[in-house]
Design a protein around this motif. Structure first.
Motif, PDB file in Angstrom:
ATOM      1  N   ILE A  21       0.840  -1.202   0.000  1.00  0.00           N
ATOM      2  CA  ILE A  21       0.000   0.000   0.000  1.00  0.00           C
ATOM      3  C   ILE A  21       0.875   1.252   0.000  1.00  0.00           C
ATOM      4  O   ILE A  21       0.644   2.198  -0.768  1.00  0.00           O
ATOM      5  N   ALA A  22       1.893   1.257   0.861  1.00  0.00           N
ATOM      6  CA  ALA A  22       2.800   2.408   0.909  1.00  0.00           C
ATOM      7  C   ALA A  22       3.491   2.600  -0.436  1.00  0.00           C
ATOM      8  O   ALA A  22       3.602   3.728  -0.944  1.00  0.00           O
ATOM      9  N   GLY A  29       2.770   9.159  -6.792  1.00  0.00           N
ATOM     10  CA  GLY A  29       3.231  10.513  -6.564  1.00  0.00           C
ATOM     11  C   GLY A  29       2.948  11.075  -5.185  1.00  0.00           C
ATOM     12  O   GLY A  29       3.164  12.269  -4.940  1.00  0.00           O
ATOM     13  N   LYS A  30       2.485  10.232  -4.251  1.00  0.00           N
ATOM     14  CA  LYS A  30       2.202  10.683  -2.904  1.00  0.00           C
ATOM     15  C   LYS A  30       3.447  10.551  -2.016  1.00  0.00           C
ATOM     16  O   LYS A  30       4.285   9.684  -2.235  1.00  0.00           O
ATOM     17  N   THR A  31       3.551  11.428  -1.030  1.00  0.00           N
ATOM     18  CA  THR A  31       4.602  11.285  -0.026  1.00  0.00           C
ATOM     19  C   THR A  31       4.075  10.401   1.090  1.00  0.00           C
ATOM     20  O   THR A  31       2.967  10.613   1.595  1.00  0.00           O
ATOM     21  N   VAL A  32       4.874   9.400   1.455  1.00  0.00           N
ATOM     22  CA  VAL A  32       4.406   8.353   2.369  1.00  0.00           C
ATOM     23  C   VAL A  32       5.484   8.040   3.395  1.00  0.00           C
ATOM     24  O   VAL A  32       6.677   7.998   3.068  1.00  0.00           O
ATOM     25  N   VAL A  33       5.056   7.802   4.627  1.00  0.00           N
ATOM     26  CA  VAL A  33       5.926   7.255   5.666  1.00  0.00           C
ATOM     27  C   VAL A  33       5.281   5.976   6.180  1.00  0.00           C
ATOM     28  O   VAL A  33       4.081   5.964   6.489  1.00  0.00           O
ATOM     29  N   LEU A  34       6.081   4.920   6.267  1.00  0.00           N
ATOM     30  CA  LEU A  34       5.628   3.654   6.837  1.00  0.00           C
ATOM     31  C   LEU A  34       6.174   3.540   8.246  1.00  0.00           C
ATOM     32  O   LEU A  34       7.393   3.625   8.461  1.00  0.00           O
ATOM     33  N   LEU A  35       5.283   3.383   9.209  1.00  0.00           N
ATOM     34  CA  LEU A  35       5.685   3.203  10.603  1.00  0.00           C
ATOM     35  C   LEU A  35       5.587   1.727  10.953  1.00  0.00           C
ATOM     36  O   LEU A  35       4.504   1.139  10.878  1.00  0.00           O
TER      37      LEU A  35
END
Length: 212
Positions: A21-22, A29-35
């Motif tokens: 998903i991330a 084109g989205k900015t993503v952070v995976l925690l």
């Protein structure tokens, strides 16, 4: 948007879905952070394997298996488009913290009676959180479905008896997902035109349409 993948039963594919998903959001084109809120750190292992292969970073990733998750995740969300939380198994305090941080919760389940029965505790935690956060939305996501089995065909009917809805998009059991975990890649990188890539795309499409 903060999306948490939670299920207190292990082995349901949380990390596979979280990384995909991330990655899919990042490719759009989205900015993503995976925690990575799982003390086992499987999502961080995936990103490390990716780096070892010399592949470019798709999204930021950090370990955050702490009960302050509900305080720190919203701060990160102000700086990016999406935060994806790979939740912990069997750690109620961490799961509650993730629930208090999230806008949307996905409960990955395999089409098995054992998975459906084991999801009851997670459903109860979500309903408890919704008392304090009425805008919190949650749904099941059928994962690792084997299409030719009777249980696979009946999975959606079984989930209809649950108090939470199930997303229409399903992800099936496919070898490319195992290969992607070992290689630190996404299914769409290994097999761009595969059914696996389409399934992840459909899942993300539905997530983005899912209004809070």
């Amino acid at each position: 948007m903060i999306i948490a993948l939670l299920n207190q039963k292990g082995g349901v594919g949380k990390t596979t879905l979280a990384t995909h998903i991330a990655g899919e959001l990042a490719l759009r084109g989205k900015t993503v952070v995976l925690l990575d809120a799982d003390p086992q750190g499987s999502a961080l292992d995936w990103t490390q394997r990716r780096a070892q292969q010399g592949l470019g970073r798709l999204f930021g990733a950090m370990g955050l298996a702490r009960e302050t998750l509900h305080q720190e995740a919203p701060q990160l969300a102000r700086r990016v488009d999406h935060v994806i939380i790979d939740g912990p198994p069997r750690i109620a305090a961490l799961a509650r913290s993730a629930l208090m941080a999230a806008d949307r919760v996905l409960i990955p389940v395999q089409p098995s009676p054992f998975d459906f029965w084991a999801s009851g505790e997670m459903v109860s935690l979500i309903q408890e959180a919704q008392v304090f956060r009425p805008t919190l939305r949650a749904a099941f996501a059928i994962n690792r479905r084997v299409g030719t089995t009777v249980i696979g065909r009946e999975a959606r009917d079984a989930l209809a008896e649950q108090p939470l809805p199930a997303l229409r998009a399903e992800v099936r059991q496919r070898i490319v997902f195992a290969d992607s975990a070992a290689a630190g890649r996404l299914a769409c990188e290994l097999a761009p035109h595969s059914a696996a890539a389409r399934e992840i795309g459909n899942l993300v499409d539905e997530l983005l349409r899912w209004t809070p």
